[in-house]
Design an enzyme around this catalytic site. Sequence first.
Site, PDB file in Angstrom:
ATOM      1  N   ASP A 167     -11.228  24.522  15.837  1.00 23.91           N
ATOM      2  CA  ASP A 167     -10.424  25.206  14.819  1.00 23.91           C
ATOM      3  C   ASP A 167      -9.974  26.591  15.277  1.00 23.91           C
ATOM      4  O   ASP A 167      -8.832  26.986  15.059  1.00 23.91           O
ATOM      5  CB  ASP A 167     -11.237  25.362  13.523  1.00 23.91           C
ATOM      6  CG  ASP A 167     -11.417  24.023  12.830  1.00 23.91           C
ATOM      7  OD1 ASP A 167     -10.834  23.025  13.323  1.00 23.91           O
ATOM      8  OD2 ASP A 167     -12.128  23.984  11.813  1.00 23.91           O
ATOM      9  N   ALA A 168     -10.882  27.298  15.929  1.00 21.17           N
ATOM     10  CA  ALA A 168     -10.584  28.677  16.321  1.00 21.17           C
ATOM     11  C   ALA A 168      -9.406  28.711  17.301  1.00 21.17           C
ATOM     12  O   ALA A 168      -8.545  29.587  17.229  1.00 21.17           O
ATOM     13  CB  ALA A 168     -11.803  29.330  16.943  1.00 21.17           C
ATOM     14  N   GLU A 169      -9.383  27.737  18.190  1.00 20.32           N
ATOM     15  CA  GLU A 169      -8.316  27.669  19.183  1.00 20.32           C
ATOM     16  C   GLU A 169      -6.981  27.355  18.497  1.00 20.32           C
ATOM     17  O   GLU A 169      -5.953  27.942  18.796  1.00 20.32           O
ATOM     18  CB  GLU A 169      -8.665  26.586  20.215  1.00 20.32           C
ATOM     19  CG  GLU A 169      -7.698  26.440  21.351  1.00 20.32           C
ATOM     20  CD  GLU A 169      -7.568  27.706  22.192  1.00 20.32           C
ATOM     21  OE1 GLU A 169      -6.618  27.803  22.957  1.00 20.32           O
ATOM     22  OE2 GLU A 169      -8.428  28.620  22.050  1.00 20.32           O
ATOM     23  N   ILE A 228       7.416   0.365 -10.703  1.00 20.03           N
ATOM     24  CA  ILE A 228       6.806  -0.879 -10.269  1.00 20.03           C
ATOM     25  C   ILE A 228       6.143  -1.551 -11.455  1.00 20.03           C
ATOM     26  O   ILE A 228       5.501  -0.904 -12.272  1.00 20.03           O
ATOM     27  CB  ILE A 228       5.829  -0.603  -9.095  1.00 20.03           C
ATOM     28  CG1 ILE A 228       5.350  -1.888  -8.447  1.00 20.03           C
ATOM     29  CG2 ILE A 228       4.675   0.269  -9.508  1.00 20.03           C
ATOM     30  CD1 ILE A 228       4.768  -1.659  -7.071  1.00 20.03           C
ATOM     31  N   LYS A 274      -2.674   0.842  -4.210  1.00 21.00           N
ATOM     32  CA  LYS A 274      -1.900   1.667  -5.132  1.00 21.00           C
ATOM     33  C   LYS A 274      -2.604   3.013  -5.247  1.00 21.00           C
ATOM     34  O   LYS A 274      -3.627   3.143  -5.919  1.00 21.00           O
ATOM     35  CB  LYS A 274      -1.785   1.000  -6.504  1.00 21.00           C
ATOM     36  CG  LYS A 274      -0.870   1.767  -7.432  1.00 21.00           C
ATOM     37  CD  LYS A 274      -0.424   0.914  -8.597  1.00 21.00           C
ATOM     38  CE  LYS A 274       0.696   1.569  -9.379  1.00 21.00           C
ATOM     39  NZ  LYS A 274       0.348   2.862  -9.941  1.00 21.00           N
ATOM     40  N   CYS A 319     -43.352  18.786 -19.024  1.00 23.15           N
ATOM     41  CA  CYS A 319     -44.719  19.302 -18.902  1.00 23.15           C
ATOM     42  C   CYS A 319     -45.044  20.424 -19.875  1.00 23.15           C
ATOM     43  O   CYS A 319     -46.194  20.855 -19.967  1.00 23.15           O
ATOM     44  CB  CYS A 319     -44.992  19.760 -17.475  1.00 23.15           C
ATOM     45  SG  CYS A 319     -44.179  21.315 -17.057  1.00 23.15           S
TER      46      CYS A 319
HETATM   47  O1  D41 Z   1       0.653   3.403  -3.953  1.00 21.94           O
HETATM   48  C1  D41 Z   1       1.508   3.477  -4.843  1.00 21.94           C
HETATM   49  N1  D41 Z   1       1.313   4.268  -5.859  1.00 21.94           N
HETATM   50  C2  D41 Z   1       2.782   2.701  -4.733  1.00 21.94           C
HETATM   51  C3  D41 Z   1       3.821   3.018  -5.588  1.00 21.94           C
HETATM   52  C4  D41 Z   1       2.974   1.669  -3.782  1.00 21.94           C
HETATM   53  N2  D41 Z   1       1.988   1.332  -2.906  1.00 21.94           N
HETATM   54  N3  D41 Z   1       4.134   1.001  -3.725  1.00 21.94           N
HETATM   55  C5  D41 Z   1       5.151   1.314  -4.562  1.00 21.94           C
HETATM   56  N4  D41 Z   1       6.306   0.624  -4.458  1.00 21.94           N
HETATM   57  C6  D41 Z   1       7.324   0.896  -5.251  1.00 21.94           C
HETATM   58  C7  D41 Z   1       8.572   0.101  -5.101  1.00 21.94           C
HETATM   59  C8  D41 Z   1       8.265  -1.338  -5.130  1.00 21.94           C
HETATM   60  C9  D41 Z   1       9.553   0.434  -6.185  1.00 21.94           C
HETATM   61  C10 D41 Z   1       9.191   0.458  -3.768  1.00 21.94           C
HETATM   62  C11 D41 Z   1       5.036   2.340  -5.534  1.00 21.94           C
HETATM   63  C12 D41 Z   1       6.152   2.601  -6.343  1.00 21.94           C
HETATM   64  N5  D41 Z   1       7.268   1.858  -6.185  1.00 21.94           N
HETATM   65  C13 D41 Z   1       6.205   3.656  -7.352  1.00 21.94           C
HETATM   66  N6  D41 Z   1       5.341   4.602  -7.581  1.00 21.94           N
HETATM   67  C14 D41 Z   1       5.745   5.357  -8.599  1.00 21.94           C
HETATM   68  C15 D41 Z   1       6.889   4.876  -9.041  1.00 21.94           C
HETATM   69  C16 D41 Z   1       7.210   3.826  -8.271  1.00 21.94           C
END
Ligand code: D41
Length: 690
Positions: A33-35, A83, A121, A421
């Site tokens: 880190d220092a470097e 989604i 997700k 106790c």
């Molecule tokens: O990991 C996520 N939150 C995630 C969000 C993901 N893995 N894939 C996503 N794919 C989409 C589409 C299919 C529309 C390309 C998304 C989201 N949308 C998304 N997250 C928030 C709004 C949309």
Amino acid sequence: MSSDFLARATALRREIERHNYAYYVLDQPTIPDAEYDRLFRELQALEAKHPELATPDSPTRRVGGKPLDAFPKVRHAIPMLSIRTETDTEASGAQAFDARVRKELGLDEHDPPVEYAAELKFDGLAINLRYEQGVLVQAATRGDGETGEDVTQNICTVHAIPLRLRMDSPPAVLEVRGEAFMRRDDFERYNAKQREAGKDTLVNPRNGAAGSIRQLDPKLAAQRPLSFFAYGLGEVQGWTLPPTHSAMLDALEELGVPVCAERRVCLGVGELVTFHDDIAARRDQLPFDIDGVVYKVNRFDLQRTLGFVTREPRWAVAHKYPAQEQLTTVLGIDVQVGRTGALTPVARLAPVFVGGVTVTNATLHNQDEIDRKDVRVGDTVIVRRAGDVIPEIVATVVERRLLPEPPRFNILHSYPVCPVCGSHVVRIEGEAAARCTGGLYCPAQRKQALLHFAGRRAMDIEGLGDKLVDQLVERGLVHSPADVYGLSLDTLAGLERMAEKSAANLVAAIETSKATTLARFIFALGIRNVGEATAKDLAQYFGSLDKLIAATETDLLAVRDVGPIVAQSIVQFFAEPHNLEVVSRLRKAGVHWPETSGMQQSAGILAGKTLVLTGSLPTLTRDAAKEKIEAAGGKVAGSVSKKTDYVVAGEEAGSKLAKAQELGVAILDEAGLLSLLASDNNNTQQPLDF
Ligand code: D41
């Protein structure tokens, strides 16, 4: 001249970003880190002096620029869709999705399975990164999907996000979409720091991420460490799109964009279900929160055929896991007594299903934390359980508080004496915890002390766990660690859930543990403020337990890393007659370790001598030479003076050697040092017990 500066700035930027990528994306640090800091400061200074050298992709942007009044609005070149989310449990979510996809594509049961890309997700904030000619020019939040906010400055502080793509001829435009989020360890570390400083804590990593990105002062944003994973594209000009989602993610990874490794191409619905279940089983072990998994049709041509309804693509679905936060009510506030007597308040909750398990308790840390969150008995609260950390109360919902308002909770009022106790409870000035003063008289402290004593890094008695210790203490069979060595096979076999065989194993484990090391023994005693590392230092320094027991605070301060608080804890511990009695009984029971004469004695050939090392020695590293000198009782100093006894000089020794010659100090080379050490027959300083 200025072209020299330009060349230097370019070289620095390249090197810094290379280290950055290794550290934040590959998780394989390349330099100390220092470097890194040194390189960074050099670049900062160079850019400050020659502002014309600054570039939009310079890593100096990562510390955050000037505060903003508001975030400018950004209209997305291509709308950010949302989604579709399935909250169905288990297989049915994937099944329903696959059935819909197959129907839309006109496939029947004779057609082959559809290929999907499965990913996690992430629970953060969706972000669009716009790269023009390979340079990050804009980062925007999703907003309503049409229009978001320009958060470029804050996003630049996210070290994992490349400011420049790793490619030779970058496309005119490449927009990368993904999620900015906070890892759980970063969240915990940030909160621990805030708690220590008496400042507000973040409610959960998601809020931490959102708060950091919405922060108008980028310098503050820079203090809340975020991460990023890509999952899609926006506008693209001049880049040949791979044919599938999975190939696209692979390509982004090649460009230096972080993509989560937990992704899989799945053939048909069966493999989607396997992915879902695999991830669900490992959810707690992931370093970040996820709220589910996402399935996408892998082929882009099929995605186009499927299209979207309103704002959700037909080719993707999110399959949610049980939420990691839930509402419940506080039935009461109890306390738990720890090994050192600290009273930890614990909220008893109406049972609630959170993050996959039923939770009935949540920690409240200490009085300050209760005050800050203002948690009262009867309150509706949000509990969070994520990872394998203890469930926690995130916040109380004040609007739902019952009337008349329940009183505030105060540990010292509710627990003037220890609930286990009956000893007095005190809160020492400057300490966060209230403590039971009962010491080993208190069964709760005794249980914890016993568990600590038997622990893997202490006496390592396998099989002496939680449940057993509870029984042993509650039945009065064990009052102190010394009693462990008096337990008979019959006594143990008579306990609940104790088969003959496991009782015999435990007796054997207890016997084996008698042969130990001084360091383990000191650690096992559970002296306050004496952790494993300090115990090792003490063992090495004193070599024998009696010398440690006899040590004064001043003696102790001579040991590496021992300060006044640790020294005081040790002296207080051995001043207590019952602690000495426990030690004596343990030795009588046969607990033993090899003793040495330690290092504090001035017996070595270099005792009382001061040496200075300079230049590089042919075989010994600096640390190794230092260790040998110290083992022989000598001290290593940084500069040469009249008090120096020897200068040990190696290759390229500089001014220190000259100074030694000037002052007439004895000069040794490595061979000279080694023969001096070898002549020391009494050199028993090397500790034997490690
Ligand atoms: O990991 C996520 N939150 C995630 C969000 C993901 N893995 N894939 C996503 N794919 C989409 C589409 C299919 C529309 C390309 C998304 C989201 N949308 C998304 N997250 C928030 C709004 C949309």
